[in-house]
Write a protein that holds these residues in place. Structure first.
Motif, PDB file in Angstrom:
ATOM      1  N   UNK A  49       0.833  -1.198   0.000  1.00 40.12           N
ATOM      2  CA  UNK A  49       0.000   0.000   0.000  1.00 40.12           C
ATOM      3  C   UNK A  49       0.871   1.253   0.000  1.00 40.12           C
ATOM      4  N   UNK A  50       0.562   2.166  -0.910  1.00 38.70           N
ATOM      5  CA  UNK A  50       1.305   3.425  -0.966  1.00 38.70           C
ATOM      6  C   UNK A  50       1.132   4.201   0.349  1.00 38.70           C
ATOM      7  N   UNK A  51       2.049   5.102   0.579  1.00 39.41           N
ATOM      8  CA  UNK A  51       2.009   5.925   1.784  1.00 39.41           C
ATOM      9  C   UNK A  51       1.296   7.226   1.473  1.00 39.41           C
ATOM     10  N   UNK A  52       0.798   7.981   2.445  1.00 35.09           N
ATOM     11  CA  UNK A  52       0.714   7.549   3.833  1.00 35.09           C
ATOM     12  C   UNK A  52      -0.280   6.393   3.940  1.00 35.09           C
ATOM     13  N   UNK A  53      -0.099   5.584   4.965  1.00 30.67           N
ATOM     14  CA  UNK A  53      -0.910   4.364   5.057  1.00 30.67           C
ATOM     15  C   UNK A  53      -2.385   4.684   4.952  1.00 30.67           C
ATOM     16  N   UNK A  54      -2.807   5.785   5.599  1.00 31.54           N
ATOM     17  CA  UNK A  54      -4.226   6.155   5.561  1.00 31.54           C
ATOM     18  C   UNK A  54      -4.323   7.643   5.834  1.00 31.54           C
ATOM     19  N   UNK A  55      -5.529   8.154   5.773  1.00 31.51           N
ATOM     20  CA  UNK A  55      -5.705   9.591   6.035  1.00 31.51           C
ATOM     21  C   UNK A  55      -5.920   9.902   7.517  1.00 31.51           C
ATOM     22  N   UNK A  56      -6.272   8.895   8.288  1.00 27.59           N
ATOM     23  CA  UNK A  56      -6.490   9.100   9.715  1.00 27.59           C
ATOM     24  C   UNK A  56      -5.839   7.973  10.513  1.00 27.59           C
ATOM     25  N   UNK A  57      -5.584   8.281  11.758  1.00 29.28           N
ATOM     26  CA  UNK A  57      -5.038   7.249  12.635  1.00 29.28           C
ATOM     27  C   UNK A  57      -6.019   6.091  12.760  1.00 29.28           C
ATOM     28  N   UNK A  58      -7.324   6.409  12.804  1.00 31.65           N
ATOM     29  CA  UNK A  58      -8.335   5.371  12.965  1.00 31.65           C
ATOM     30  C   UNK A  58      -8.271   4.361  11.812  1.00 31.65           C
ATOM     31  N   UNK A  59      -8.245   4.885  10.596  1.00 31.59           N
ATOM     32  CA  UNK A  59      -8.128   3.987   9.440  1.00 31.59           C
ATOM     33  C   UNK A  59      -6.840   3.177   9.517  1.00 31.59           C
ATOM     34  N   UNK A  60      -5.769   3.824   9.890  1.00 29.71           N
ATOM     35  CA  UNK A  60      -4.479   3.133   9.952  1.00 29.71           C
ATOM     36  C   UNK A  60      -4.498   2.038  11.004  1.00 29.71           C
ATOM     37  N   UNK A  61      -5.189   2.303  12.120  1.00 25.63           N
ATOM     38  CA  UNK A  61      -5.309   1.278  13.163  1.00 25.63           C
ATOM     39  C   UNK A  61      -6.024   0.048  12.618  1.00 25.63           C
ATOM     40  N   UNK A  62      -7.106   0.292  11.893  1.00 24.02           N
ATOM     41  CA  UNK A  62      -7.870  -0.846  11.348  1.00 24.02           C
ATOM     42  C   UNK A  62      -7.018  -1.641  10.375  1.00 24.02           C
ATOM     43  N   UNK A  63      -6.196  -0.943   9.593  1.00 21.00           N
ATOM     44  CA  UNK A  63      -5.341  -1.630   8.624  1.00 21.00           C
ATOM     45  C   UNK A  63      -4.241  -2.422   9.319  1.00 21.00           C
ATOM     46  N   UNK A  64      -3.633  -1.811  10.307  1.00 20.48           N
ATOM     47  CA  UNK A  64      -2.550  -2.502  11.011  1.00 20.48           C
ATOM     48  C   UNK A  64      -3.090  -3.725  11.740  1.00 20.48           C
ATOM     49  N   UNK A  65      -4.301  -3.566  12.257  1.00 18.70           N
ATOM     50  CA  UNK A  65      -4.918  -4.679  12.962  1.00 18.70           C
ATOM     51  C   UNK A  65      -5.191  -5.835  12.003  1.00 18.70           C
ATOM     52  N   UNK A  66      -5.787  -5.504  10.863  1.00 20.55           N
ATOM     53  CA  UNK A  66      -6.060  -6.544   9.860  1.00 20.55           C
ATOM     54  C   UNK A  66      -4.762  -7.193   9.401  1.00 20.55           C
ATOM     55  N   UNK A  67      -3.753  -6.375   9.199  1.00 20.64           N
ATOM     56  CA  UNK A  67      -2.477  -6.904   8.708  1.00 20.64           C
ATOM     57  C   UNK A  67      -1.866  -7.878   9.704  1.00 20.64           C
ATOM     58  N   UNK A  68      -1.958  -7.535  10.980  1.00 20.96           N
ATOM     59  CA  UNK A  68      -1.392  -8.417  12.008  1.00 20.96           C
ATOM     60  C   UNK A  68      -2.134  -9.747  12.034  1.00 20.96           C
ATOM     61  N   UNK A  69      -3.455  -9.667  11.947  1.00 23.83           N
ATOM     62  CA  UNK A  69      -4.240 -10.890  11.940  1.00 23.83           C
ATOM     63  C   UNK A  69      -3.894 -11.763  10.744  1.00 23.83           C
ATOM     64  N   UNK A  70      -3.848 -11.119   9.594  1.00 27.31           N
ATOM     65  CA  UNK A  70      -3.656 -11.887   8.368  1.00 27.31           C
ATOM     66  C   UNK A  70      -2.238 -12.435   8.241  1.00 27.31           C
ATOM     67  N   UNK A  71      -1.277 -11.704   8.824  1.00 28.53           N
ATOM     68  CA  UNK A  71       0.102 -12.193   8.782  1.00 28.53           C
ATOM     69  C   UNK A  71       0.196 -13.545   9.479  1.00 28.53           C
ATOM     70  N   UNK A  72      -0.623 -13.705  10.501  1.00 27.34           N
ATOM     71  CA  UNK A  72      -0.618 -14.969  11.245  1.00 27.34           C
ATOM     72  C   UNK A  72      -0.977 -16.144  10.353  1.00 27.34           C
ATOM     73  N   UNK A  73      -1.760 -15.863   9.303  1.00 31.83           N
ATOM     74  CA  UNK A  73      -2.080 -16.949   8.367  1.00 31.83           C
ATOM     75  C   UNK A  73      -1.309 -16.815   7.044  1.00 31.83           C
ATOM     76  N   UNK A  74      -0.199 -16.065   7.079  1.00 27.28           N
ATOM     77  CA  UNK A  74       0.701 -16.047   5.923  1.00 27.28           C
ATOM     78  C   UNK A  74       0.366 -15.038   4.852  1.00 27.28           C
ATOM     79  N   UNK A  75      -0.589 -14.158   5.130  1.00 28.64           N
ATOM     80  CA  UNK A  75      -0.895 -13.105   4.165  1.00 28.64           C
ATOM     81  C   UNK A  75      -0.097 -11.862   4.577  1.00 28.64           C
ATOM     82  N   UNK A  76       0.720 -11.370   3.648  1.00 28.87           N
ATOM     83  CA  UNK A  76       1.723 -10.356   3.994  1.00 28.87           C
ATOM     84  C   UNK A  76       1.328  -8.956   3.525  1.00 28.87           C
TER      85      UNK A  76
END
Lengths: 388, 388, 388, 388
Positions: free
Chosen positions: D103-130
């Motif tokens: 994903x191009x930077x900045x990650x998102x326009x708000x901290x809230x959106x970025x939190x949701x993305x980082x959260x999803x990314x952490x979850x998905x990394x656990x199952x091998x999605x990078x």
């Protein structure tokens, strides 16, 4: 794409082969051209290596015989990236086969070979078969822009050219002997390899030719360890030590036909200078300075600025109005070395489409060869003046 | 001060006279020297002008006859700042009068004159009368430091010297004819005026002499308006147009006696370059680059740095451990042009006090003169090689 | 000389004293001024040291009591080169004694002291007694020229100032504690010593004042070895370790009264940067860049140049048409640090002769002090905005 | 090629889309990677434009609905090049669909959106999605090398970071309003667009995060002409004038968690500076300076060099031993802007092959977002300190 597509067959796959491949892969994606290209076939003698190169660099097929490569129906353009001793034979054969030819510089190892190539090129151009010698530095945007400034009269009457091409990759005496240090393969050393570039660039930017020169050459390290190697260090093979039979450095000065004096210095022994292809021009109206290590910059002194405001301007040659730049990134985003070739191929393809002769021609390559030969001749005769 | 004080008598009061005056006024206040100086008398032919110069520059007396000046009891050091055609006569007479002599460069206008001066200097040194030729660029701290690096083996075996001295003050064809463009006064043009500096600096930094050269000279503007003027433009006087009888530019290459090749370029026509006295050295162990327009910096490439850490270092030559710097300001506070002379006079005074011969000697000046003569000779004979 | 001569009495003889001495010795010999100066007396507490300084730097007399010095009949100008805690007392007394005053920066250690000085200066100016604070960087020719460009509208509406003053002389934690690191003597650290310079230079070049700031300070090394020493390292004396009670670095941003934003960074911990006093300005019409380590150069971007010709021009500020340069050497011959003071004294003497107030005034010095105080105040209150 | 090939689906085809395309086309031909890529599909809303982009940039298919694109079986990697307001939705959906995401930077326009993305990314990394956020400047070889120097302790304890990102493309008030100047699309102006880069680069090279900041923002031109346009100037459309709702410039300072202070300046109004992304670091052991306009160079001051030999080294970061360079050209042959992306994709593909998390992660992108939000918050509250 629905546009016409021309197949390219490239001979050679070392340093130049890798760079040319990247440029061929790129040219149609960056420039909006009337004609497309396809990386049809790559040629080289070693079947395993050439196949690996094809895979790595994106070529559809591999050939181990350059004659077979130029005969292929899917090859319309032959791109010659081999050492200089093979240029004439391949180029003349390819032109005879009706293939357009791009040939790496120097055009040949001798004036005689270059004459035969230029002669064939002139004949074949008459029937629409085109040829170009690959003096890629003409396509550095900063140098193309320098040429435009000069042509526009911005430096006025030429007084001085000061050119140098400084590298240091041979300063270590244990660096192995490769074909580039053998006269029978490379023709000459720094002279044909890099002095050729600054002679062509100087003549191109000035828009004139050298009429005479006086020169001196030097071989600092007379023998080197033999080595197998590849790429820049593809040697004759074997162990032991071999004689360096070319120059490590060449220095010369000369005069331009229409006035102005010039100095040239080419060396592989300038410790700390990696690929410093430098050009300075001074005329009655201004001055220009360039160093390829900062290839995206041109230093321009506009002589008509008031004294107190005058100064060399560091022009970042990345504006959309600069040569080749409209197709690229926004201002201030540097281009790299390989795109001098992308630009070269762009111009070649445009010329093919327009049915005009690409530039620089084999005749231009021959003229550079005559300058180099004059330098050698002067160096062999006490540095006395030699007409080109 | 209670220390011994030597009276200085200076002949000439144009550009060089102003600079020397500032250096004489400064040397004892910055350096802690065993011997002091007093600005005793200044000499010049025009009584009004020389009196004004004495007042302006702080000289106690003015003389209109240089012979009277060198005879003065309060003059122990004669400082010659006149055009080159007068150097020999004044210097030889001053030495004969037992006065120590500093003579501006070039030492003389001809090898013959220089021989007579060097001969007199050698004889007089035997009886404790000292002499020095004022190649002030040796006293640029950065170049003195470069010499130290080379002497310490830091660039290893010399391969290349690339020197240039580029100015642009004559590029305007309406700039008036002055004595600096007249062969009978100046001896030569860019050759004697500025090529002399880079030949001396190159030989000094390398620690060797040139053994042969091949050269070319050029006069771009053949005639210029006559003018009265003064200082840099002190002309023969009168109206109309006069012939430029010296070179505007000189280019040459050569070989050092102990190995290494060199190129030189001196010009008054490099539009945009004001006083770009440049020197590059490359050897087996490192590289050095210098440009007087940034006189407080030395670019040094240390060849023994690991590849990935290597790079030309921009050394600010303003540390207390650099030559001459202990006496000056803290690091990063630039020195200016005039202090090359302050340093020169410091070294001269130290040599007087120690009873040693200052350097560069008249013999060194003669050697430079021989190189310049060899360049002229080559230029006149088709650029063929000429031994020095 | 037949012209009027004013005696100078200088208090202090360390780094600043040496530089001022050289400038006083030089100013009348380089500039053709209506009034001359005489180095009448130098003041310092240590009788042996002050006598040695007088001899070394060319002062006619030495005084151990600054009150005696300012009372001398042969002293018309008092030049204050002492630490900041003594400025107010000496300056006010000197003005009261009817002596013109030049005071080193920062004007004082506190706003209160600066107010008293500015008040005295205003009163005394009314009766023809003049004063100036010695912000010497205004007299760097390149910055004086930058001011002229801005005043001439060449950068248009101001958008940005980016200033920094980077040194590295304290990065070694074993560097001794001196008065410059003690709050009671120096008032502050990098803030008063060098941030003061860039605040003044920025305001001078822009032609406006800062209206508010937000800042942060840092002391990287909290204690240092005590030391006797002298000059830059003149410490409180004794052995052991002492506390550093000033800032090592200060960073802040602010707004100009008439628009435009600015950032400032001053540090003694920028490893590799020796005396890098840097200023950048960007406006609707152009840009300017300056670095004192290359004090003879100004980088100027002329926004009205065509896009493809635009670039920062490296203007060598050594043309006769540049500020102060007519009196100096030909183009391309660098000036040094000390001449910022020579120029300062020239302007001071011209103002005395013309009966005008020299610039920058004590009021200007007070204004800079108010900016520094606002930075300190912000730094102490969570970096919140503080009006100046 | 016989190796595994992953299909890439890219959303967006303006400036970033063109650059990413060139990098995707190149990465497998320059680097010898265990996994290949195929340019499977490009997505955009305008069917004609997206088809043209597919043809021009070499994508096999075009999609007008990003949801369709991420569902394609031949798409394994989703590359997001759209404005910031769409990042969260696309990225979270793509990860949910099991696709690796860049994903191009900045990650998102708000901290809230970025939190949701980082959260999803952490979850998905656990199952091998990078996933990776595309801070491409980390892959400038010079900055990657700077990081290596710092990690190796070569600058010692950090004292200072001085960062700036200067452009000038908005200095003309008639430049049209585009999405990049609209808060609802871009989130912020210079802050999110370019300050984000220097915050990430500074934290990356230092190896630490900012713990607090104080900042100020400015909008110099409050309204601009509306325009249709495309690429960098793809505006909301229509005629007339619209409000600029983001910052033109942002300046701030901060502290690193483990010590060291930092200043940042990001602007689109630095006339003459085109893409000057600059970073300076100073520590107890050395200093580093970088300017992207000379992206192939790193200035390195080695504090352990002897004083008289010390100086910033201009390291040409083109040696085979430098990061990423082994795959490229010989020393001294510059790389260009686009290859920061080629390197980014190389590292991403290596991580996929190794089954590790690529860096910088969405969590890293979120941390940068928190810094930017703290700057905004400080700017809105009188520049007071705000913890990150």
């Amino acid at each position: 794409m629905s546009k016409a597509e021309l197949g390219v067959g490239m001979v050679g796959y070392a340093f130049m082969g890798a760079v040319h491949s990247q440029a061929w892969r790129t040219v149609n994606h960056v420039f909006d051209l009337p004609v497309g290209v396809r990386l049809a076939a790559i040629g080289g003698r070693d079947p395993v290596a050439v196949k690996a190169a094809a895979d790595r660099h994106g070529w559809a097929a591999a050939e181990t015989d350059w004659r077979a490569l130029i005969e292929r129906d899917d090859v319309a353009i032959v791109d010659i990236c081999t050492p200089g001793d093979t240029h004439a034979e391949i180029a003349v054969a390819a032109l005879a086969a009706g293939k357009h030819v791009i040939c790496e510089k120097p055009l040949a190892n001798t004036v005689e070979e270059a004459v035969s190539m230029a002669s064939a090129a002139a004949d074949d151009a008459a029937r629409g078969v085109r040829s170009m010698v690959a003096f890629n530095y003409r396509r550095v945007p900063a140098l193309a822009y320098a040429r435009a400034l000069v042509a526009d009269g911005r430096i006025g009457t030429l007084h001085h050219v000061r050119a140098a091409y400084q590298q240091d990759w041979l300063v270590d005496p244990s660096a192995p002997l490769t074909w580039r240090m053998q006269k029978e393969r490379a023709g000459s050393g720094a002279l044909g390899d890099i002095a050729a570039h600054i002679v062509d660039a100087a003549q191109f930017v000035v828009g004139d030719v050298l009429s005479g020169v006086s020169g001196m050459t030097e071989t600092f390290v007379k023998s080197r360890p033999l080595s197998g190697g590849s790429g820049l260090s593809a040697a004759a093979g074997g162990a032991g030590v071999g004689d360096v039979t070319v120059d490590d450095a060449a220095v010369f000065f000369g005069r331009f036909a229409q006035g102005g004096i010039a100095t040239f210095e080419a060396t592989r022994f300038a410790t700390g200078r990696k690929n410093a292809m430098q050009l300075e021009l001074y005329g009655s109206g201004g001055g220009i300075r360039f160093d390829f290590e900062r290839m995206n910059e041109l230093q321009f002194f506009n002589g008509s600025d008031p004294d107190e405001e005058g100064g060399f301007r560091r022009v970042l040659v990345t504006e959309a109005s600069h040569p080749y730049l409209e197709a690229w990134w926004p201002p201030g985003h540097p281009l790299g070395y390989e795109h001098t070739f992308t630009h070269e191929f762009r111009d070649f393809l445009v010329a093919l489409d327009e049915g005009t002769d690409p530039s620089p021609s084999f005749a231009d390559g021959l003229q550079v060869q005559r300058v180099l030969a004059a330098v050698s001749s002067s160096a062999e005769s006490n540095s006395g003046w030699v007409e080109v």
